[in-house]
Scaffold this active site. Structure first.
Site, PDB file in Angstrom:
ATOM      1  N   ARG A 107       0.828  -1.205   0.000  1.00 55.96           N
ATOM      2  CA  ARG A 107       0.000   0.000   0.000  1.00 55.96           C
ATOM      3  C   ARG A 107       0.863   1.256   0.000  1.00 55.96           C
ATOM      4  O   ARG A 107       0.505   2.278  -0.605  1.00 55.96           O
ATOM      5  CB  ARG A 107      -0.912  -0.026   1.227  1.00 55.96           C
ATOM      6  CG  ARG A 107      -1.973   1.066   1.246  1.00 55.96           C
ATOM      7  CD  ARG A 107      -3.049   0.729   2.264  1.00 55.96           C
ATOM      8  NE  ARG A 107      -4.103   1.730   2.266  1.00 55.96           N
ATOM      9  CZ  ARG A 107      -4.355   2.547   3.279  1.00 55.96           C
ATOM     10  NH1 ARG A 107      -3.609   2.490   4.368  1.00 55.96           N
ATOM     11  NH2 ARG A 107      -5.338   3.417   3.210  1.00 55.96           N
ATOM     12  N   HIS A 111       0.376   4.427  -2.535  1.00 56.49           N
ATOM     13  CA  HIS A 111       0.102   5.783  -2.074  1.00 56.49           C
ATOM     14  C   HIS A 111       1.244   6.739  -2.389  1.00 56.49           C
ATOM     15  O   HIS A 111       1.021   7.949  -2.469  1.00 56.49           O
ATOM     16  CB  HIS A 111      -0.198   5.761  -0.572  1.00 56.49           C
ATOM     17  CG  HIS A 111      -1.581   5.278  -0.256  1.00 56.49           C
ATOM     18  ND1 HIS A 111      -2.409   5.898   0.654  1.00 56.49           N
ATOM     19  CD2 HIS A 111      -2.303   4.238  -0.748  1.00 56.49           C
ATOM     20  CE1 HIS A 111      -3.575   5.256   0.709  1.00 56.49           C
ATOM     21  NE2 HIS A 111      -3.521   4.240  -0.128  1.00 56.49           N
ATOM     22  N   ASN A 139      -4.105   8.720   4.591  1.00 54.22           N
ATOM     23  CA  ASN A 139      -2.899   8.087   5.138  1.00 54.22           C
ATOM     24  C   ASN A 139      -2.834   8.100   6.661  1.00 54.22           C
ATOM     25  O   ASN A 139      -2.200   7.231   7.264  1.00 54.22           O
ATOM     26  CB  ASN A 139      -1.651   8.788   4.600  1.00 54.22           C
ATOM     27  CG  ASN A 139      -1.485   8.631   3.102  1.00 54.22           C
ATOM     28  OD1 ASN A 139      -1.936   7.646   2.524  1.00 54.22           O
ATOM     29  ND2 ASN A 139      -0.845   9.596   2.457  1.00 54.22           N
ATOM     30  N   HIS A 238      -6.070  -6.050  -2.566  1.00 55.43           N
ATOM     31  CA  HIS A 238      -6.875  -6.244  -1.358  1.00 55.43           C
ATOM     32  C   HIS A 238      -7.063  -7.715  -1.014  1.00 55.43           C
ATOM     33  O   HIS A 238      -7.842  -8.045  -0.115  1.00 55.43           O
ATOM     34  CB  HIS A 238      -8.232  -5.563  -1.518  1.00 55.43           C
ATOM     35  CG  HIS A 238      -8.162  -4.076  -1.412  1.00 55.43           C
ATOM     36  ND1 HIS A 238      -9.243  -3.251  -1.655  1.00 55.43           N
ATOM     37  CD2 HIS A 238      -7.121  -3.245  -1.103  1.00 55.43           C
ATOM     38  CE1 HIS A 238      -8.876  -1.990  -1.492  1.00 55.43           C
ATOM     39  NE2 HIS A 238      -7.594  -1.960  -1.166  1.00 55.43           N
TER      40      HIS A 238
END
Length: 373
Positions: A107, A111, A139, A238
């Site tokens: 992740r 990001h 975040n 995911h």
């Protein structure tokens, strides 16, 4: 068999086997298992300065990775030959202590790349000059793994000072996290440079939200050079990791203002019971964690898509893929073929890792990942 015919048959098949062997060997970049043999004696010069991109892409376009502009699979072969093993060891050490870190590192790469490109900006602490991305709404109290990247950076600096960018470490750590949990390996093109600044505002604006409609999420992907297929493929990340209860709790108790759970989740009474136990309808449960893929929490597989086919995707942004016929067709394909998902995920990760990269004399190599200096 006639001796002449046998000789011809043997030589022909030996030649074919040699070609196949060479193809298999050339498909793997140096430096992953035992350190690079450098390849320079065999004419595989790094290619960063002469435009050959490490020789890997030349002739391998059909594998789906494509040409990676200004990045090089063998960028650190001479300057930091043990880099990939050091990243692998650092991720493994962290994973032994905390299995959740695999999803967190993956992740972190997402990001980072979605905010002003893959430049390591997400790692920067706030300074007098800017408010960084760590405390942006998507975040804050959510993105993790900063200490793991910093520890790996410290190890690398001890042997390759001011050589390897934090952005490249993040990209490699994401790949190692996926491999460590049973997912695909992909060659990571390298040579990214680090940003000197970060933007909380850009993080709040650019990162896809689990509450957004599919068309908004797709628009954010497309604006970065990705496409609709990448939306579906990269959502498959995911298959590992957890989500905080506040992200999906409305689906448990008040779906679309009905005062009732989402009918899709209600149809699976066992799952709904587990989720409501984890996320009771009180504010104090908002930061509790539930697995994104309860079927295989720390295993990178295609169960995420099987869940979507069964209408039990956890987030709105997951299950909403089934509302679009094109996305649903891809979901069905990936639910039926783990190989297809692994192959396409690797390709999309390489694409994502090329977003907005700085190379050459642009940007810097930060000595510490949390500080611009």
């Amino acid at each position: 068999m006639d001796r002449k015919i046998f000789s011809y048959w043997f030589i022909t098949h030996l030649a074919i086997l040699s070609l196949l062997f060479n193809e298999v060997v050339s498909s793997f970049p140096s430096g992953y298992n035992d350190g690079p043999k450098n390849g320079y004696n065999n004419g595989y010069n790094s290619g960063y300065n002469n435009g050959h991109n490490g020789g890997y892409n030349n002739g391998h376009g059909s594998r789906g990775y494509g040409m990676i502009s200004n990045l090089d699979y063998r960028f650190y072969d001479r300057s930091c030959p043990r880099l990939q093993m050091m990243v692998k060891s650092g991720v493994w050490r962290a994973f032994k202590d905390d299995s959740r870190i695999a999803a967190s590192l993956l992740r972190l790469h997402f990001h980072d790349c979605f905010v002003n490109g893959c430049d390591g900006s997400i790692l920067l602490d706030d300074s007098e000059d800017f408010k960084g991305e760590k405390n942006a709404l998507p975040n804050r109290n959510s993105v993790r793994g900063f200490d793991v990247i910093e520890d790996i950076k410290t190890d690398i600096e001890s042997v390759c000072p001011l050589t390897v960018s934090c952005a490249d470490i993040v990209a490699l750590a994401a790949r190692e996290a996926v491999v460590l949990t049973g997912g695909p390996f992909w060659p990571v093109p390298l040579g990214r440079r680090d940003s000197l600044t970060a933007s909380e505002q850009a993080a709040n604006t650019n990162l896809p939200s689990p509450f957004e409609p599919l068309e908004n999420i797709t628009a954010k992907f497309v604006s970065l050079g990705l496409d609709f297929k990448d939306v579906v493929v990269l959502s498959g990340a995911h298959t590992i990791g957890f989500a905080q209860c506040f992200v999906f709790k409305h689906r448990l108790f008040n779906f679309k203002g009905s005062g009732q759970p989402d009918p899709n989740l209600a149809a699976s009474s066992d799952l709904l019971s587990k989720l409501t136990d984890t996320c009771p309808n009180v504010d104090s449960s908002n930061s509790n964690l539930a697995p994104l893929d309860a079927a295989s929490v720390v295993k990178f597989d295609n169960a995420y898509y099987v869940n979507l086919m069964n209408n039990v995707g956890l987030l709105d942004s997951d299950q909403i893929l089934m509302s679009d016929s094109n996305a649903a067709a891809l979901v069905k394909s990936y639910s039926e073929s783990p190989y297809l998902f692994s192959r396409d995920f690797a390709v999309s990760m390489v694409k994502m890792g090329n977003i907005g990269v700085m190379t050459g004399s642009d940007g810097v190599i930060r000595a510490r990942c949390g500080f611009p200096g």
